[in-house]
Design an enzyme around this catalytic site. Structure first.
Site, PDB file in Angstrom:
ATOM      1  CE  LYS A  21      -1.898   1.555   4.148  1.00  0.00           C
ATOM      2  NZ  LYS A  21      -1.292   2.968   4.451  1.00  0.00           N
ATOM      3  CG  ASN A  22       2.177   2.609   3.477  1.00  0.00           C
ATOM      4  OD1 ASN A  22       1.337   3.038   3.272  1.00  0.00           O
ATOM      5  ND2 ASN A  22       2.610   2.342   4.834  1.00  0.00           N
TER       6      ASN A  22
ATOM      7  NE  ARG B 185      -1.142  11.509   7.034  1.00  0.00           N
ATOM      8  CZ  ARG B 185      -1.565  12.700   7.562  1.00  0.00           C
ATOM      9  NH1 ARG B 185      -2.781  12.817   8.077  1.00  0.00           N
ATOM     10  NH2 ARG B 185      -0.583  13.799   7.537  1.00  0.00           N
TER      11      ARG B 185
ATOM     12  CB  CYS C  32      -4.760   5.328  10.791  1.00  0.00           C
ATOM     13  SG  CYS C  32      -5.168   3.867   9.810  1.00  0.00           S
TER      14      CYS C  32
ATOM     15  NE  ARG D 170      -0.810   9.991  10.327  1.00  0.00           N
ATOM     16  CZ  ARG D 170      -1.139   8.785   9.365  1.00  0.00           C
ATOM     17  NH1 ARG D 170      -2.315   8.236   9.428  1.00  0.00           N
ATOM     18  NH2 ARG D 170      -0.056   8.434   8.530  1.00  0.00           N
TER      19      ARG D 170
ATOM     20  CG  ASP E 116       2.573   0.916   9.624  1.00  0.00           C
ATOM     21  OD1 ASP E 116       1.487   1.341  10.051  1.00  0.00           O
ATOM     22  OD2 ASP E 116       3.675   1.516   9.420  1.00  0.00           O
TER      23      ASP E 116
ATOM     24  CB  VAL F 111       6.466   6.070  14.825  1.00  0.00           C
ATOM     25  CG1 VAL F 111       6.461   6.958  13.391  1.00  0.00           C
ATOM     26  CG2 VAL F 111       7.988   5.402  14.695  1.00  0.00           C
TER      27      VAL F 111
ATOM     28  NE  ARG G  28      -7.289   4.180   4.813  1.00  0.00           N
ATOM     29  CZ  ARG G  28      -6.495   4.629   5.498  1.00  0.00           C
ATOM     30  NH1 ARG G  28      -6.319   4.568   6.844  1.00  0.00           N
ATOM     31  NH2 ARG G  28      -5.200   5.015   5.114  1.00  0.00           N
TER      32      ARG G  28
HETATM   33  N1  EPU Z   1       5.207  14.295  11.254  1.00  0.00           N
HETATM   34  C1  EPU Z   1       5.059  15.625  11.481  1.00  0.00           C
HETATM   35  N2  EPU Z   1       5.060  16.533  10.671  1.00  0.00           N
HETATM   36  C2  EPU Z   1       4.895  16.238   9.245  1.00  0.00           C
HETATM   37  C3  EPU Z   1       4.971  14.707   8.883  1.00  0.00           C
HETATM   38  C4  EPU Z   1       5.276  13.950  10.016  1.00  0.00           C
HETATM   39  O1  EPU Z   1       5.257  16.105  12.990  1.00  0.00           O
HETATM   40  O2  EPU Z   1       4.774  17.142   8.426  1.00  0.00           O
HETATM   41  C5  EPU Z   1       5.504  13.281  12.296  1.00  0.00           C
HETATM   42  C6  EPU Z   1       4.197  12.497  12.457  1.00  0.00           C
HETATM   43  O3  EPU Z   1       2.893  12.969  13.272  1.00  0.00           O
HETATM   44  C7  EPU Z   1       4.787  11.046  12.946  1.00  0.00           C
HETATM   45  C8  EPU Z   1       6.188  11.044  12.589  1.00  0.00           C
HETATM   46  O4  EPU Z   1       6.300  12.387  11.782  1.00  0.00           O
HETATM   47  O5  EPU Z   1       4.831  11.390  14.645  1.00  0.00           O
HETATM   48  C9  EPU Z   1       6.305  10.020  11.428  1.00  0.00           C
HETATM   49  O6  EPU Z   1       5.406  10.296  10.243  1.00  0.00           O
HETATM   50  P1  EPU Z   1       5.570  10.167   8.881  1.00  0.00           P
HETATM   51  O7  EPU Z   1       5.399  11.189   8.035  1.00  0.00           O
HETATM   52  O8  EPU Z   1       6.905   9.288   8.871  1.00  0.00           O
HETATM   53  O9  EPU Z   1       4.479   9.024   8.411  1.00  0.00           O
HETATM   54  P2  EPU Z   1       3.391   9.146   7.006  1.00  0.00           P
HETATM   55  O10 EPU Z   1       4.347   9.300   5.998  1.00  0.00           O
HETATM   56  O11 EPU Z   1       2.415  10.070   7.336  1.00  0.00           O
HETATM   57  C10 EPU Z   1       3.942   6.271   6.480  1.00  0.00           C
HETATM   58  C11 EPU Z   1       2.758   5.542   6.295  1.00  0.00           C
HETATM   59  C12 EPU Z   1       2.342   4.891   7.853  1.00  0.00           C
HETATM   60  C13 EPU Z   1       3.620   4.385   8.665  1.00  0.00           C
HETATM   61  C14 EPU Z   1       4.673   5.767   8.699  1.00  0.00           C
HETATM   62  C15 EPU Z   1       5.636   5.527   9.590  1.00  0.00           C
HETATM   63  C16 EPU Z   1       1.670   5.764   4.281  1.00  0.00           C
HETATM   64  C17 EPU Z   1       0.794   6.265   3.533  1.00  0.00           C
HETATM   65  N3  EPU Z   1       1.827   5.842   5.485  1.00  0.00           N
HETATM   66  O12 EPU Z   1       2.786   7.588   7.175  1.00  0.00           O
HETATM   67  O13 EPU Z   1       1.451   3.898   7.503  1.00  0.00           O
HETATM   68  O14 EPU Z   1       2.966   4.120   9.954  1.00  0.00           O
HETATM   69  O15 EPU Z   1       4.829   6.074   7.394  1.00  0.00           O
HETATM   70  O16 EPU Z   1       6.489   4.108   8.711  1.00  0.00           O
HETATM   71  O17 EPU Z   1       2.820   5.471   3.596  1.00  0.00           O
HETATM   72  C18 EPU Z   1      -0.477   2.644   7.831  1.00  0.00           C
HETATM   73  O18 EPU Z   1       0.161   1.968   6.794  1.00  0.00           O
HETATM   74  O19 EPU Z   1      -1.221   2.027   8.459  1.00  0.00           O
HETATM   75  C19 EPU Z   1       0.377   3.512   8.194  1.00  0.00           C
HETATM   76  C20 EPU Z   1      -0.328   4.642   9.019  1.00  0.00           C
END
Ligand code: EPU
Length: 455
Positions: free
Chosen positions: A40-41, A113, A137, A142, A327, A349, A435
């Site tokens: 997915k990611n 997202r 989620c 976030r 995850d 995280v 999802r």
């Molecule tokens: N963060 C900030 N500001 C930002 C972006 C992130 O403070 O502008 C913080 C977040 O709040 C969090 C941390 O940084 O505390 C990490 O967030 P990250 O940006 O790495 O996560 P993401 O890109 O939103 C992706 C996956 C998630 C997975 C995380 C960590 C996708 C669509 N989602 O999220 O997957 O948990 O990386 O590996 O790629 C899932 O698949 O269920 C899922 C939630």
């Protein structure tokens, strides 16, 4: 109907799931084979990357999940045609990109997202972008500050309006020096997808280096990008003038693979996860082994099974890659309720990713969540203020209960808990699981789960 239930129903409709409630008769081991396809990611981001090209892209192993449906809708709103040309095969044609209508974008608000990653490609293609309110989620605030700061560094102007986020780049996008405050997966992808067509060189420090990011970089290289991944989380991107479409097979979904592995352990089962590979799961496999789980690595997948002897407790800390993924903790915690002794899972995280444990406690688990975290002797990273810890004491027999799924990974853990528990459970909001878990109902049936649907 609350908004979570609405999200779950929308997601269920996107993949043709007829009911949002499942009744499970637990206590039977899951045994058999499941096939895991593209992540997915990665797949959803690869779809966004297609928007950067002058010619069509061909993506293979795309999972049939509702997040892919959201990205398809978003691409469609911008004039990119997405055609299914085979099982799990998409042809993405970006040759007629056009400005989206507000109502088309608005219809996708709150669903995922991924739309945030359209910013850079749309600025390059159209000079402006309109992004709906994001979904995904509910596992913490976030925020998107890293994304917006990076886009501003490239020269974008960001306005927030009632319609969503509107971005423009009157002077084009120029390479930038960016240091992320934290190695965010999404913000790293944002920088990559923007820098590849920006004028000049971009240096990104403190980048995330998850396998899905490396696969996205491989796709961008196929398209004509110049990207160097250096030691210590530094990535250099030399902007190029144009990119072509790609042909690529998506990396397997390591989160789904780890979820089925934990399901095998919790239910005393034996599951062959076809398509799973060792390299991307090494950190998970180490913890699996410490808990007592058995695995055999084959050419075409990995067999995960219960050892037949009591499971052992473990201390785990979630982390960015190459650490233990956030995850992976939810399904593993179900297995840890069956281990002999005290396990600790530190979540570093996200600030709110233990909400799902309430349902496990209702089913008989002994879990205490420490909202301000606990000190750990095995700490790999400096403490983040948002840290939480869950202490799980086992083994505790689980019994059936009526539970409502709160999010994707927590939801999968509820399914596993219901399958592990003695008696009957009703699990609602299962649409949220669609999802990220392809055909999970068929897979449960193939593994011998005893369940039926409730209207
Ligand atoms: N963060 C900030 N500001 C930002 C972006 C992130 O403070 O502008 C913080 C977040 O709040 C969090 C941390 O940084 O505390 C990490 O967030 P990250 O940006 O790495 O996560 P993401 O890109 O939103 C992706 C996956 C998630 C997975 C995380 C960590 C996708 C669509 N989602 O999220 O997957 O948990 O990386 O590996 O790629 C899932 O698949 O269920 C899922 C939630």
């Amino acid at each position: 109907m609350n908004s979570l239930t609405k999200d779950a129903q929308k997601a269920a409709e996107r993949v043709g799931l007829l009911s949002d409630k499942i009744v499970i008769n637990g206590g039977k081991p899951l045994k058999g084979r499941v096939d895991v396809r593209g992540a997915k990611n990665l797949a959803t981001k690869a779809m966004v990357a297609a928007l950067l090209a002058d010619s069509p892209s061909h993506l293979l192993d795309v999972p049939d999940i509702s997040d892919v449906g959201v990205v398809t809708g978003m691409l469609g709103a911008y004039g990119v045609s997405v055609t299914k040309v085979g099982e799990g095969e998409l042809l993405l044609d970006p040759t007629n990109v056009l400005k989206a209508q507000f109502h088309e974008i608005d219809a996708l608000a709150g669903s995922s997202r991924i739309p945030i990653l359209f910013c850079g490609p749309l600025l390059h293609r159209l000079g402006e972008a309109l992004i709906p309110d994001l979904g995904g989620c509910r596992i913490g605030d976030r925020p998107i500050d890293f994304h917006m700061d990076a886009l501003r560094a490239f020269g974008a102007i960001v306005d927030k309006s009632y319609e969503g986020i509107r971005l423009t780049a009157p002077n084009g996008l120029k390479g930038a020096n960016i240091e992320l405050p934290y190695p965010s997966v999404g913000a790293t992808e944002q920088v990559l997808l923007t820098a590849v067509l920006a004028e000049g060189v971009t240096e990104l420090k403190n980048a995330a280096i998850e396998p899905e990011i490396m696969d996205l970089i491989a796709i961008l290289q196929k398209m004509g990008a110049i990207i160097n991944v250096e030691p210590n989380r530094v990535i250099f991107i030399e902007g190029v003038e144009k990119l072509e479409g790609y042909t690529h097979r998506a990396l397997f979904d390591r989160n789904e693979a780890a979820s089925w592995a934990s399901a095998a352990l919790a239910t005393k089962g034996d599951i062959f996860v076809a398509g799973a590979k060792q390299q991307e799961l090494m950190t998970f496999l180490n913890i699996y082994r410490k808990v007592g789980g058995k695995f055999d690595i084959h050419e075409d997948g990995i067999r995960f099974y219960h050892p037949g002897t009591p499971l052992k407790p473990v201390v785990v800390e979630t982390d960015v890659h190459p650490g233990f993924m956030t995850d992976w903790q939810q399904p593993l915690i179900v297995a840890l309720t069956q281990a002999e002794g005290r396990s600790v899972v530190h979540e570093t995280v996200y600030e709110n990713r233990f909400g799902f444990t309430d349902a496990l406690i209702e089913m008989g688990a002994d879990i205490v969540v420490h909202k301000d975290g606990l000190e750990s002797v095995t700490r790999r990273v400096p403490r983040r203020p948002l840290e939480q810890a869950a202490v799980i004491v086992g083994p505790t027999p689980l019994h059936g209960a009526d539970v409502e799924i709160p999010d994707l990974r927590g939801g999968f853990s509820h399914l596993i808990a219901a399958l592990t528990a003695d008696g009957t459970s009703t699990v609602s909001n299962i649409g949220l699981i669609s999802r990220g878990y392809e055909h999970f109902i068929d897979k449960l049936a193939d593994l011998g789960a005893d369940f039926s649907f409730e209207d």
